[in-house]
Design a protein around this motif. Sequence first.
Motif, PDB file in Angstrom:
ATOM      1  N   ALA A 156       4.582 -26.634  19.533  1.00 10.97           N
ATOM      2  CA  ALA A 156       5.892 -26.848  18.931  1.00 10.97           C
ATOM      3  C   ALA A 156       5.740 -27.309  17.487  1.00 10.97           C
ATOM      4  O   ALA A 156       6.475 -26.850  16.597  1.00 10.97           O
ATOM      5  CB  ALA A 156       6.685 -27.864  19.740  1.00 10.97           C
ATOM      6  N   GLU A 157       4.797 -28.212  17.240  1.00 13.64           N
ATOM      7  CA  GLU A 157       4.573 -28.673  15.864  1.00 13.64           C
ATOM      8  C   GLU A 157       4.105 -27.528  14.981  1.00 13.64           C
ATOM      9  O   GLU A 157       4.508 -27.418  13.816  1.00 13.64           O
ATOM     10  CB  GLU A 157       3.540 -29.799  15.865  1.00 13.64           C
ATOM     11  CG  GLU A 157       4.046 -31.087  16.505  1.00 13.64           C
ATOM     12  CD  GLU A 157       2.963 -32.146  16.571  1.00 13.64           C
ATOM     13  OE1 GLU A 157       1.771 -31.795  16.300  1.00 13.64           O
ATOM     14  OE2 GLU A 157       3.290 -33.307  16.903  1.00 13.64           O
ATOM     15  N   HIS A 158       3.277 -26.651  15.544  1.00 12.95           N
ATOM     16  CA  HIS A 158       2.803 -25.502  14.767  1.00 12.95           C
ATOM     17  C   HIS A 158       3.955 -24.542  14.464  1.00 12.95           C
ATOM     18  O   HIS A 158       4.096 -24.075  13.321  1.00 12.95           O
ATOM     19  CB  HIS A 158       1.682 -24.791  15.534  1.00 12.95           C
ATOM     20  CG  HIS A 158       1.259 -23.510  14.903  1.00 12.95           C
ATOM     21  ND1 HIS A 158       0.589 -23.451  13.678  1.00 12.95           N
ATOM     22  CD2 HIS A 158       1.419 -22.210  15.309  1.00 12.95           C
ATOM     23  CE1 HIS A 158       0.349 -22.195  13.373  1.00 12.95           C
ATOM     24  NE2 HIS A 158       0.839 -21.414  14.359  1.00 12.95           N
ATOM     25  N   TYR A 159       4.775 -24.247  15.468  1.00 18.82           N
ATOM     26  CA  TYR A 159       5.902 -23.335  15.248  1.00 18.82           C
ATOM     27  C   TYR A 159       6.884 -23.904  14.224  1.00 18.82           C
ATOM     28  O   TYR A 159       7.401 -23.169  13.372  1.00 18.82           O
ATOM     29  CB  TYR A 159       6.646 -23.089  16.563  1.00 18.82           C
ATOM     30  CG  TYR A 159       5.831 -22.347  17.603  1.00 18.82           C
ATOM     31  CD1 TYR A 159       4.852 -21.421  17.248  1.00 18.82           C
ATOM     32  CD2 TYR A 159       6.053 -22.571  18.972  1.00 18.82           C
ATOM     33  CE1 TYR A 159       4.115 -20.762  18.199  1.00 18.82           C
ATOM     34  CE2 TYR A 159       5.323 -21.900  19.942  1.00 18.82           C
ATOM     35  CZ  TYR A 159       4.351 -21.002  19.536  1.00 18.82           C
ATOM     36  OH  TYR A 159       3.616 -20.337  20.491  1.00 18.82           O
ATOM     37  N   ASN A 160       7.123 -25.208  14.293  1.00 20.79           N
ATOM     38  CA  ASN A 160       8.083 -25.823  13.374  1.00 20.79           C
ATOM     39  C   ASN A 160       7.574 -25.853  11.935  1.00 20.79           C
ATOM     40  O   ASN A 160       8.362 -25.952  10.984  1.00 20.79           O
ATOM     41  CB  ASN A 160       8.413 -27.253  13.826  1.00 20.79           C
ATOM     42  CG  ASN A 160       9.206 -27.265  15.133  1.00 20.79           C
ATOM     43  OD1 ASN A 160       9.948 -26.325  15.427  1.00 20.79           O
ATOM     44  ND2 ASN A 160       9.037 -28.330  15.919  1.00 20.79           N
ATOM     45  N   SER A 161       6.255 -25.750  11.755  1.00 23.93           N
ATOM     46  CA  SER A 161       5.700 -25.722  10.400  1.00 23.93           C
ATOM     47  C   SER A 161       5.846 -24.356   9.745  1.00 23.93           C
ATOM     48  O   SER A 161       5.637 -24.220   8.533  1.00 23.93           O
ATOM     49  CB  SER A 161       4.214 -26.126  10.440  1.00 23.93           C
ATOM     50  OG  SER A 161       3.443 -25.153  11.141  1.00 23.93           O
ATOM     51  N   LEU A 162       6.220 -23.352  10.541  1.00 25.54           N
ATOM     52  CA  LEU A 162       6.382 -21.995  10.029  1.00 25.54           C
ATOM     53  C   LEU A 162       7.861 -21.750   9.758  1.00 25.54           C
ATOM     54  O   LEU A 162       8.666 -21.601  10.679  1.00 25.54           O
ATOM     55  CB  LEU A 162       5.855 -20.976  11.043  1.00 25.54           C
ATOM     56  CG  LEU A 162       4.394 -21.144  11.472  1.00 25.54           C
ATOM     57  CD1 LEU A 162       4.043 -20.150  12.575  1.00 25.54           C
ATOM     58  CD2 LEU A 162       3.461 -20.957  10.277  1.00 25.54           C
ATOM     59  N   ASP A 163       8.230 -21.706   8.486  1.00 24.66           N
ATOM     60  CA  ASP A 163       9.647 -21.528   8.132  1.00 24.66           C
ATOM     61  C   ASP A 163      10.191 -20.187   8.625  1.00 24.66           C
ATOM     62  O   ASP A 163      11.361 -20.091   9.032  1.00 24.66           O
ATOM     63  CB  ASP A 163       9.816 -21.624   6.612  1.00 24.66           C
ATOM     64  CG  ASP A 163       9.504 -23.028   6.098  1.00 24.66           C
ATOM     65  OD1 ASP A 163       9.611 -23.976   6.901  1.00 24.66           O
ATOM     66  OD2 ASP A 163       9.175 -23.158   4.908  1.00 24.66           O
ATOM     67  N   TRP A 164       9.389 -19.142   8.582  1.00 26.07           N
ATOM     68  CA  TRP A 164       9.862 -17.826   8.996  1.00 26.07           C
ATOM     69  C   TRP A 164      10.203 -17.773  10.484  1.00 26.07           C
ATOM     70  O   TRP A 164      11.037 -16.985  10.903  1.00 26.07           O
ATOM     71  CB  TRP A 164       8.818 -16.761   8.660  1.00 26.07           C
ATOM     72  CG  TRP A 164       7.508 -16.921   9.390  1.00 26.07           C
ATOM     73  CD1 TRP A 164       6.401 -17.589   8.962  1.00 26.07           C
ATOM     74  CD2 TRP A 164       7.189 -16.391  10.688  1.00 26.07           C
ATOM     75  NE1 TRP A 164       5.403 -17.539   9.883  1.00 26.07           N
ATOM     76  CE2 TRP A 164       5.863 -16.792  10.965  1.00 26.07           C
ATOM     77  CE3 TRP A 164       7.874 -15.625  11.629  1.00 26.07           C
ATOM     78  CZ2 TRP A 164       5.197 -16.466  12.147  1.00 26.07           C
ATOM     79  CZ3 TRP A 164       7.228 -15.300  12.808  1.00 26.07           C
ATOM     80  CH2 TRP A 164       5.921 -15.718  13.072  1.00 26.07           C
ATOM     81  N   LYS A 165       9.524 -18.670  11.267  1.00 28.02           N
ATOM     82  CA  LYS A 165       9.762 -18.674  12.705  1.00 28.02           C
ATOM     83  C   LYS A 165      11.218 -19.049  13.005  1.00 28.02           C
ATOM     84  O   LYS A 165      11.893 -18.420  13.815  1.00 28.02           O
ATOM     85  CB  LYS A 165       8.818 -19.664  13.379  1.00 28.02           C
ATOM     86  CG  LYS A 165       8.661 -19.489  14.881  1.00 28.02           C
ATOM     87  CD  LYS A 165       7.714 -18.360  15.194  1.00 28.02           C
ATOM     88  CE  LYS A 165       7.344 -18.353  16.663  1.00 28.02           C
ATOM     89  NZ  LYS A 165       6.469 -17.201  17.009  1.00 28.02           N
ATOM     90  N   SER A 166      11.718 -20.074  12.315  1.00 27.15           N
ATOM     91  CA  SER A 166      13.111 -20.495  12.519  1.00 27.15           C
ATOM     92  C   SER A 166      14.088 -19.429  12.023  1.00 27.15           C
ATOM     93  O   SER A 166      15.128 -19.198  12.643  1.00 27.15           O
ATOM     94  CB  SER A 166      13.355 -21.814  11.787  1.00 27.15           C
ATOM     95  OG  SER A 166      14.695 -22.214  11.920  1.00 27.15           O
TER      96      SER A 166
END
Length: 222
Positions: free
Chosen positions: A35-45
Amino acid sequence: MVYSVKNIFNTRIESMYDSRSRKYVGFDQYGVRNAEHYNSLDWKSLVREFEKETLCRHRAQLFRRSTLERKLPPTVKVRQTKHADYGERTMFECSVWSFYPQAINVSWLIDGVETVTDVSSTDVLPNEDWTFQLHSYLELILKRGERLTCRVEHSSLVKSLEVDFDTFSLDAKYIKLSVGSIFFCIGFTAAVGGAVYYWWKRRSGFSPVDGREQTSTSLSDL
């Protein structure tokens, strides 16, 4: 509109994206790191928000038009379940078909006044085309000249729909009897008139043969 994406491993949710917070949340040690890794990726959101607008909102609009905003007016028919004459107890059926949504109200009126005595109905039944049907019954001794009406109230109708029972089938034999009586009276009157005319001519001494003989005699005398 809430859009969520769940990451599941061995039947357990390890992380989930929630569009309300616009971030991932982890549920175990491995899920928290992901989750921390996904949240660090702006494009993911951004991808998740794009999916929310293109997939969820579009499909929700289709769902609303096909369900919440869908309205189909009912088809109504009133009939006798079996033939009976005036003054005989019989059953009347009001069949209501092909309406949507499900909520509907059906009532019976006699000369414009609602009656609830001896009234029964089926449950609202689904059809194969995602519409509904309902059948209401009234047991009644119908009197000659009474107006029997089935009234249907539904959200698809601007005002209530009222359908009268067609009494032609009950009145038909009275119509036939009346017409037969009229023709009988006409025939009887013509027969009596002909008989009176013939009797009057015989009484006055008129005979077509005698008339021809008198004419011949008159010519020979001349």
